[in-house]
Design a protein around this motif. Structure first.
Motif, PDB file in Angstrom:
ATOM      1  N   THR A 105     -53.646 -28.153  -0.356  1.00  0.00           N
ATOM      2  CA  THR A 105     -52.479 -28.960  -0.845  1.00  0.00           C
ATOM      3  C   THR A 105     -53.189 -30.295  -0.710  1.00  0.00           C
ATOM      4  O   THR A 105     -54.095 -30.701  -0.214  1.00  0.00           O
ATOM      5  CB  THR A 105     -51.322 -29.021  -0.054  1.00  0.00           C
ATOM      6  OG1 THR A 105     -51.616 -29.507   1.384  1.00  0.00           O
ATOM      7  CG2 THR A 105     -51.060 -27.590   0.360  1.00  0.00           C
TER       8      THR A 105
ATOM      9  N   LYS B 201     -62.156 -22.114   5.245  1.00  0.00           N
ATOM     10  CA  LYS B 201     -61.779 -21.761   3.608  1.00  0.00           C
ATOM     11  C   LYS B 201     -62.802 -20.702   3.228  1.00  0.00           C
ATOM     12  O   LYS B 201     -62.470 -20.107   1.990  1.00  0.00           O
ATOM     13  CB  LYS B 201     -61.726 -22.939   2.636  1.00  0.00           C
ATOM     14  CG  LYS B 201     -60.563 -23.970   3.354  1.00  0.00           C
ATOM     15  CD  LYS B 201     -60.709 -25.422   2.424  1.00  0.00           C
ATOM     16  CE  LYS B 201     -59.773 -26.314   3.225  1.00  0.00           C
ATOM     17  NZ  LYS B 201     -59.948 -27.726   2.567  1.00  0.00           N
TER      18      LYS B 201
ATOM     19  N   ARG C 265     -59.054 -22.262  -2.054  1.00  0.00           N
ATOM     20  CA  ARG C 265     -57.776 -21.786  -1.923  1.00  0.00           C
ATOM     21  C   ARG C 265     -56.662 -22.430  -0.956  1.00  0.00           C
ATOM     22  O   ARG C 265     -57.138 -22.447   0.086  1.00  0.00           O
ATOM     23  CB  ARG C 265     -58.086 -20.010  -1.795  1.00  0.00           C
ATOM     24  CG  ARG C 265     -58.951 -19.471  -2.885  1.00  0.00           C
ATOM     25  CD  ARG C 265     -59.135 -17.887  -2.314  1.00  0.00           C
ATOM     26  NE  ARG C 265     -60.239 -17.481  -3.070  1.00  0.00           N
ATOM     27  CZ  ARG C 265     -60.750 -16.326  -2.835  1.00  0.00           C
ATOM     28  NH1 ARG C 265     -60.419 -15.747  -1.637  1.00  0.00           N
ATOM     29  NH2 ARG C 265     -61.903 -15.778  -3.605  1.00  0.00           N
ATOM     30  N   GLY C 266     -55.612 -22.270  -1.601  1.00  0.00           N
ATOM     31  CA  GLY C 266     -54.525 -22.465  -0.890  1.00  0.00           C
ATOM     32  C   GLY C 266     -54.478 -24.103  -0.404  1.00  0.00           C
ATOM     33  O   GLY C 266     -53.482 -24.690   0.455  1.00  0.00           O
TER      34      GLY C 266
END
Length: 513
Positions: A280, A60, A277-278
């Motif tokens: 879940t 990440k 970021r991104g």
């Protein structure tokens, strides 16, 4: 000691291997007494800047494979005229970057230093940790062995020490100046909270050793019921990098009645906000099951700071404070490490050292060796400043390489009594450093372009005045538009101005293209 799982899923080996590693590490005290004090003693330092951490967390971080370059400050050991450095990397380092560092060496011709430097690359850009790549290349290991020479005069310096680095040390018969991986649990988020509690440090209300969403919900519910006015809580993976394993959950709307757990089960997946970021919830929860984690109260405050104090335990077991920093944080909830200033603010740097010392002594007594850092959140109060202990980093980190570079460049000393750094001439030095100077306009600038700009616009470190600009993470510039920089000046205020000037100059030069 039985097998212990590590973040990389490797198992500690049998008692015979433990014994071999202990015997290997026993060389360090002798070496520290006999060789380290004399700059003219021949020695070999094997640098392994492997980010042997959770691959999903590392993925990440933009340009993370270039973070191995942060330890290029170790090339400045070549100022010692009989020291050889073996520097290993995943991918070859551009010659212009190597030349840049060698030309920073005070008082040593670059050609002399270059003859004592051995650069060895795996030519492998995969996401595997560098140390695992080295272990998979027996011919490359043989080349390293041929350069190590006398085993009583060689040691290994690593970014972090896991079982992979332990295996490499045993394979090469070279000790590691760093923390025994059997003690790694002390540096997890859960382990840190236990050490802080034992040390009597103030820490945020929370719970540790959480393994699944049900544990997280139970911990959050207990936290909210103990503090009905709680606005936010933080969930953290036990193993994180630069804040990427953190997440924040707003709790102002959560009820405090019997329906709290039901509300949390329903709202947690959609209300939680991740630093990465991104990310879940499903992926985050799966990683929680693998690594473990904690829940803590989010410490509020418009004037809070995030200082850090660094310690070193030498091979003889002697503990010393080596620096304090104020960390610059950004991202969601200011959880992501962006940079730091040295030293920490005068108003609390002494009380910060004292707070950290209690936990550091416990770590020293448990056998921790090498450099480590203890992070705090500091909040002003009517009586002064309150320091909440946050985490222990049993590895080199974002505050390590700039301070090491300052020492190598100026040959000065940190004074724990004043919290100041003084050069050999007695002058005070401070710095502002960042690993995250990022601008899309930088994309396409090569290392040579950066050096051209530095020459034309006087963005240098000047050895005569012992102040100026030092770049790092140069390899990430062209592809990611990302760069590291350290700005050294007599004061923190001066270093920040130098940083702002550097950013302005780089932006103008990038725009001219």
């Amino acid at each position: 000691m039985g097998p212990t799982a590590t973040p990389l899923g490797v198992q500690l080996e049998d008692a015979a291997s433990d014994s071999r590693f202990d015997a290997l590490q026993a060389r360090l005290p002798r070496m520290f007494e006999r060789i380290f004090p004399d700059p003219l003693e021949p020695r070999v330092v094997l640098v392994v800047p492997s980010l042997s951490m959770d691959p999903a967390a590392l993925a990440k971080v933009k340009g993370v494979h270039h973070y191995e370059e942060r330890m290029l400050c170790m090339l400045m050991l070549l100022r010692l005229p009989r020291t050889r450095v073996i520097f290993t990397t995943s991918q070859p380092i551009a010659p212009a970057i190597v030349d840049y560092y060698l030309n920073l060496l005070p008082g040593v011709p670059a050609i002399h230093a270059r003859e004592r430097l051995h650069l060895l690359a795996c030519h492998d850009g995969s996401d595997e940790p560098l140390t695992r790549k080295l272990l998979a290349r027996p011919r490359l290991l043989e080349r390293i062995r041929s350069q190590l020479g006398d085993p009583e005069r060689a040691h290994m310096s690593c970014f972090t020490v896991t079982n992979l680095e332990r295996d490499l040390a045993l394979e090469l018969d070279v000790p590691i100046y760093g923390c025994d991986p059997r003690l790694a649990g002390l540096g997890t988020k859960s382990g840190s909270r236990k050490v802080f509690r034992e040390a009597g440090n103030l820490l945020a209300d929370g719970e540790e050793d959480l393994r699944d969403p049900h544990h997280v919900v139970a911990a959050l519910a207990a936290l909210k019921r103990r503090n009905p006015g709680l606005q936010r809580a933080v969930v953290k993976h036990d193993e994180g990098f630069s804040g990427e394993g953190n997440a924040i959950l707003p709790l102002a709307a959560a009820p405090c009645d019997a329906g709290l757990e039901t509300w949390l089960h329903r709202e947690l997946p959609r209300r939680i906000r991740f630093t990465a970021r991104g990310e879940t919830w499903d992926r985050y929860a799966a990683k929680l099951a693998e690594l473990g984690g904690i829940v803590e109260t989010f410490i509020e405050g418009s004037h809070k700071q995030s200082p850090s104090v660094q310690y070193r335990v030498d091979p003889l077991g002697r503990l010393e404070e080596i620096s304090t920093h104020d960390q610059v944080l950004g991202g969601a909830g200011r959880q992501v490490f962006l940079g730091c200033t040295f030293p920490a603010r005068r108003a609390y740097r002494q009380s910060l050292q004292q707070a950290g010392r209690r936990a550091a002594e416990i770590l020293c007594d448990r056998g921790v060796r090498g450099r480590f850092a203890i992070d705090f959140i500091t909040v002003p109060s009517a009586e002064g400043f309150v320091h909440y202990a946050v985490e222990i980093n049993l590895r080199k980190g974002g505050t390590t390489h700039p301070f090491m570079a300052l020492q190598f460049l100026t040959d000065g000393r940190y004074d724990p009594e004043s919290g100041l750094y003084r050069t050999a001439a007695g002058q005070t030095r401070a710095y502002f450093a960042s690993d995250n100077l990022e601008d899309p306009r930088y994309i396409g600038l090569t290392p040579r372009d950066l050096i051209d700009i530095a020459v034309a616009r006087d963005l240098h470190f000047h050895s005569a005045s012992q102040q100026g600009v030092v770049f790092h993470l140069i390899g990430a510039l062209s592809e990611f538009g990302k760069l590291g920089v350290m700005c050294v000046a007599p004061s923190v205020k001066g270093s920040r101005k130098l940083y702002d000037d550097t950013v302005s100059i780089l932006g103008a030069e990038a725009a001219r293209r």
